[in-house]
Motif scaffolding. Structure first.
Motif, PDB file in Angstrom:
ATOM      1  N   VAL A 190      10.191 -21.048  -8.528  1.00  0.00           N
ATOM      2  CA  VAL A 190      11.463 -21.771  -8.457  1.00  0.00           C
ATOM      3  C   VAL A 190      12.597 -20.810  -8.073  1.00  0.00           C
ATOM      4  O   VAL A 190      13.468 -21.161  -7.280  1.00  0.00           O
ATOM      5  CB  VAL A 190      11.758 -22.475  -9.804  1.00  0.00           C
ATOM      6  CG1 VAL A 190      13.156 -23.056  -9.829  1.00  0.00           C
ATOM      7  CG2 VAL A 190      10.730 -23.565 -10.049  1.00  0.00           C
ATOM      8  N   GLY A 191      12.573 -19.591  -8.583  1.00  0.00           N
ATOM      9  CA  GLY A 191      13.583 -18.599  -8.226  1.00  0.00           C
ATOM     10  C   GLY A 191      13.495 -18.189  -6.758  1.00  0.00           C
ATOM     11  O   GLY A 191      14.513 -18.020  -6.092  1.00  0.00           O
ATOM     12  N   MET A 192      12.277 -18.051  -6.248  1.00  0.00           N
ATOM     13  CA  MET A 192      12.100 -17.700  -4.840  1.00  0.00           C
ATOM     14  C   MET A 192      12.600 -18.832  -3.937  1.00  0.00           C
ATOM     15  O   MET A 192      13.237 -18.581  -2.913  1.00  0.00           O
ATOM     16  CB  MET A 192      10.633 -17.388  -4.550  1.00  0.00           C
ATOM     17  CG  MET A 192      10.141 -16.137  -5.226  1.00  0.00           C
ATOM     18  SD  MET A 192       8.369 -15.920  -5.102  1.00  0.00           S
ATOM     19  CE  MET A 192       8.216 -15.374  -3.433  1.00  0.00           C
ATOM     20  N   ILE A 193      12.317 -20.057  -4.325  1.00  0.00           N
ATOM     21  CA  ILE A 193      12.778 -21.206  -3.542  1.00  0.00           C
ATOM     22  C   ILE A 193      14.303 -21.276  -3.548  1.00  0.00           C
ATOM     23  O   ILE A 193      14.921 -21.601  -2.532  1.00  0.00           O
ATOM     24  CB  ILE A 193      12.151 -22.506  -4.088  1.00  0.00           C
ATOM     25  CG1 ILE A 193      10.649 -22.508  -3.819  1.00  0.00           C
ATOM     26  CG2 ILE A 193      12.801 -23.733  -3.477  1.00  0.00           C
ATOM     27  CD1 ILE A 193       9.891 -23.593  -4.539  1.00  0.00           C
ATOM     28  N   ALA A 194      14.920 -20.948  -4.662  1.00  0.00           N
ATOM     29  CA  ALA A 194      16.382 -20.978  -4.754  1.00  0.00           C
ATOM     30  C   ALA A 194      17.028 -20.001  -3.777  1.00  0.00           C
ATOM     31  O   ALA A 194      18.111 -20.266  -3.252  1.00  0.00           O
ATOM     32  CB  ALA A 194      16.819 -20.670  -6.187  1.00  0.00           C
ATOM     33  N   LYS A 195      16.372 -18.877  -3.514  1.00  0.00           N
ATOM     34  CA  LYS A 195      16.920 -17.876  -2.589  1.00  0.00           C
ATOM     35  C   LYS A 195      16.891 -18.339  -1.138  1.00  0.00           C
ATOM     36  O   LYS A 195      17.681 -17.871  -0.322  1.00  0.00           O
ATOM     37  CB  LYS A 195      16.140 -16.555  -2.700  1.00  0.00           C
ATOM     38  CG  LYS A 195      16.301 -15.864  -4.012  1.00  0.00           C
ATOM     39  CD  LYS A 195      17.703 -15.348  -4.176  1.00  0.00           C
ATOM     40  CE  LYS A 195      17.842 -14.585  -5.465  1.00  0.00           C
ATOM     41  NZ  LYS A 195      19.211 -14.137  -5.684  1.00  0.00           N
ATOM     42  N   VAL A 196      15.966 -19.238  -0.804  1.00  0.00           N
ATOM     43  CA  VAL A 196      15.825 -19.698   0.586  1.00  0.00           C
ATOM     44  C   VAL A 196      15.924 -21.218   0.684  1.00  0.00           C
ATOM     45  O   VAL A 196      15.353 -21.824   1.582  1.00  0.00           O
ATOM     46  CB  VAL A 196      14.501 -19.194   1.203  1.00  0.00           C
ATOM     47  CG1 VAL A 196      14.511 -17.690   1.367  1.00  0.00           C
ATOM     48  CG2 VAL A 196      13.307 -19.643   0.380  1.00  0.00           C
ATOM     49  N   GLN A 197      16.680 -21.827  -0.218  1.00  0.00           N
ATOM     50  CA  GLN A 197      16.741 -23.283  -0.281  1.00  0.00           C
ATOM     51  C   GLN A 197      17.316 -23.918   0.976  1.00  0.00           C
ATOM     52  O   GLN A 197      17.026 -25.078   1.273  1.00  0.00           O
ATOM     53  CB  GLN A 197      17.534 -23.736  -1.497  1.00  0.00           C
ATOM     54  CG  GLN A 197      18.991 -23.360  -1.468  1.00  0.00           C
ATOM     55  CD  GLN A 197      19.692 -23.724  -2.763  1.00  0.00           C
ATOM     56  OE1 GLN A 197      19.101 -24.358  -3.633  1.00  0.00           O
ATOM     57  NE2 GLN A 197      20.937 -23.338  -2.886  1.00  0.00           N
ATOM     58  N   HIS A 198      18.094 -23.180   1.753  1.00  0.00           N
ATOM     59  CA  HIS A 198      18.660 -23.720   2.989  1.00  0.00           C
ATOM     60  C   HIS A 198      17.665 -23.692   4.146  1.00  0.00           C
ATOM     61  O   HIS A 198      17.927 -24.255   5.199  1.00  0.00           O
ATOM     62  CB  HIS A 198      19.923 -22.944   3.361  1.00  0.00           C
ATOM     63  CG  HIS A 198      19.692 -21.486   3.573  1.00  0.00           C
ATOM     64  ND1 HIS A 198      19.425 -20.615   2.536  1.00  0.00           N
ATOM     65  CD2 HIS A 198      19.672 -20.756   4.692  1.00  0.00           C
ATOM     66  CE1 HIS A 198      19.261 -19.403   3.037  1.00  0.00           C
ATOM     67  NE2 HIS A 198      19.406 -19.460   4.348  1.00  0.00           N
ATOM     68  N   LEU A 199      16.498 -23.094   3.935  1.00  0.00           N
ATOM     69  CA  LEU A 199      15.480 -22.986   4.981  1.00  0.00           C
ATOM     70  C   LEU A 199      14.251 -23.835   4.712  1.00  0.00           C
ATOM     71  O   LEU A 199      13.442 -24.034   5.610  1.00  0.00           O
ATOM     72  CB  LEU A 199      15.033 -21.517   5.122  1.00  0.00           C
ATOM     73  CG  LEU A 199      16.109 -20.498   5.445  1.00  0.00           C
ATOM     74  CD1 LEU A 199      15.532 -19.095   5.379  1.00  0.00           C
ATOM     75  CD2 LEU A 199      16.721 -20.782   6.791  1.00  0.00           C
ATOM     76  N   VAL A 200      14.100 -24.312   3.490  1.00  0.00           N
ATOM     77  CA  VAL A 200      12.887 -25.020   3.094  1.00  0.00           C
ATOM     78  C   VAL A 200      13.190 -26.412   2.564  1.00  0.00           C
ATOM     79  O   VAL A 200      14.322 -26.714   2.187  1.00  0.00           O
ATOM     80  CB  VAL A 200      12.081 -24.227   2.038  1.00  0.00           C
ATOM     81  CG1 VAL A 200      11.625 -22.887   2.570  1.00  0.00           C
ATOM     82  CG2 VAL A 200      12.889 -24.056   0.765  1.00  0.00           C
ATOM     83  N   GLU A 201      12.135 -27.214   2.539  1.00  0.00           N
ATOM     84  CA  GLU A 201      12.188 -28.542   1.928  1.00  0.00           C
ATOM     85  C   GLU A 201      11.172 -28.541   0.800  1.00  0.00           C
ATOM     86  O   GLU A 201      10.026 -28.137   1.013  1.00  0.00           O
ATOM     87  CB  GLU A 201      11.843 -29.596   2.979  1.00  0.00           C
ATOM     88  CG  GLU A 201      11.907 -31.006   2.507  1.00  0.00           C
ATOM     89  CD  GLU A 201      11.582 -31.957   3.630  1.00  0.00           C
ATOM     90  OE1 GLU A 201      10.398 -32.333   3.750  1.00  0.00           O
ATOM     91  OE2 GLU A 201      12.498 -32.296   4.404  1.00  0.00           O
ATOM     92  N   VAL A 202      11.571 -29.033  -0.365  1.00  0.00           N
ATOM     93  CA  VAL A 202      10.716 -28.976  -1.548  1.00  0.00           C
ATOM     94  C   VAL A 202      10.348 -30.388  -1.981  1.00  0.00           C
ATOM     95  O   VAL A 202      11.220 -31.254  -2.080  1.00  0.00           O
ATOM     96  CB  VAL A 202      11.432 -28.240  -2.694  1.00  0.00           C
ATOM     97  CG1 VAL A 202      10.537 -28.185  -3.922  1.00  0.00           C
ATOM     98  CG2 VAL A 202      11.844 -26.849  -2.267  1.00  0.00           C
ATOM     99  N   THR A 203       9.061 -30.583  -2.234  1.00  0.00           N
ATOM    100  CA  THR A 203       8.557 -31.854  -2.745  1.00  0.00           C
ATOM    101  C   THR A 203       7.791 -31.560  -4.030  1.00  0.00           C
ATOM    102  O   THR A 203       6.922 -30.686  -4.038  1.00  0.00           O
ATOM    103  CB  THR A 203       7.616 -32.519  -1.731  1.00  0.00           C
ATOM    104  OG1 THR A 203       8.270 -32.597  -0.478  1.00  0.00           O
ATOM    105  CG2 THR A 203       7.228 -33.903  -2.193  1.00  0.00           C
ATOM    106  N   GLU A 204       8.118 -32.291  -5.076  1.00  0.00           N
ATOM    107  CA  GLU A 204       7.460 -32.074  -6.371  1.00  0.00           C
ATOM    108  C   GLU A 204       6.499 -33.230  -6.637  1.00  0.00           C
ATOM    109  O   GLU A 204       6.835 -34.386  -6.428  1.00  0.00           O
ATOM    110  CB  GLU A 204       8.496 -31.982  -7.478  1.00  0.00           C
ATOM    111  CG  GLU A 204       7.949 -31.477  -8.758  1.00  0.00           C
ATOM    112  CD  GLU A 204       9.029 -31.142  -9.761  1.00  0.00           C
ATOM    113  OE1 GLU A 204       8.690 -31.113 -10.961  1.00  0.00           O
ATOM    114  OE2 GLU A 204      10.171 -30.922  -9.356  1.00  0.00           O
ATOM    115  N   SER A 205       5.307 -32.875  -7.062  1.00  0.00           N
ATOM    116  CA  SER A 205       4.340 -33.930  -7.378  1.00  0.00           C
ATOM    117  C   SER A 205       3.601 -33.627  -8.659  1.00  0.00           C
ATOM    118  O   SER A 205       3.670 -32.584  -9.209  1.00  0.00           O
ATOM    119  CB  SER A 205       3.339 -34.078  -6.249  1.00  0.00           C
ATOM    120  OG  SER A 205       2.683 -32.867  -6.000  1.00  0.00           O
TER     121      SER A 205
END
Length: 59
Positions: free
Chosen positions: A44-59
């Motif tokens: 989650v911390g890594m995703i927060a650093k690049v959140q403007h480049l990625v799309e996150v889907t939680e399942s």
């Protein structure tokens, strides 16, 4: 445990070296490439650093 799918939607070029390294650590190299991870504080911390480049889907 929940699963998070991360998809690269914007180019990694033109970003800081730390952001590029974070994308490499997530295993994302090409646009529209997706990886699945177990939800953890580290991911989650890594995703927060690049959140403007990625799309996150939680399942």
């Amino acid at each position: 445990m929940a699963t998070i799918t991360v998809t690269l939607v914007r180019s990694r070029f033109g970003n800081t070296p730390k952001q590029r390294a974070t994308l490499a650590a997530l295993g994302l190299k090409k646009i529209r490439q997706a990886r699945s991870f177990d939800k953890s504080d580290t991911v989650v911390g890594m995703i927060a650093k690049v959140q403007h480049l990625v799309e996150v889907t939680e399942s």
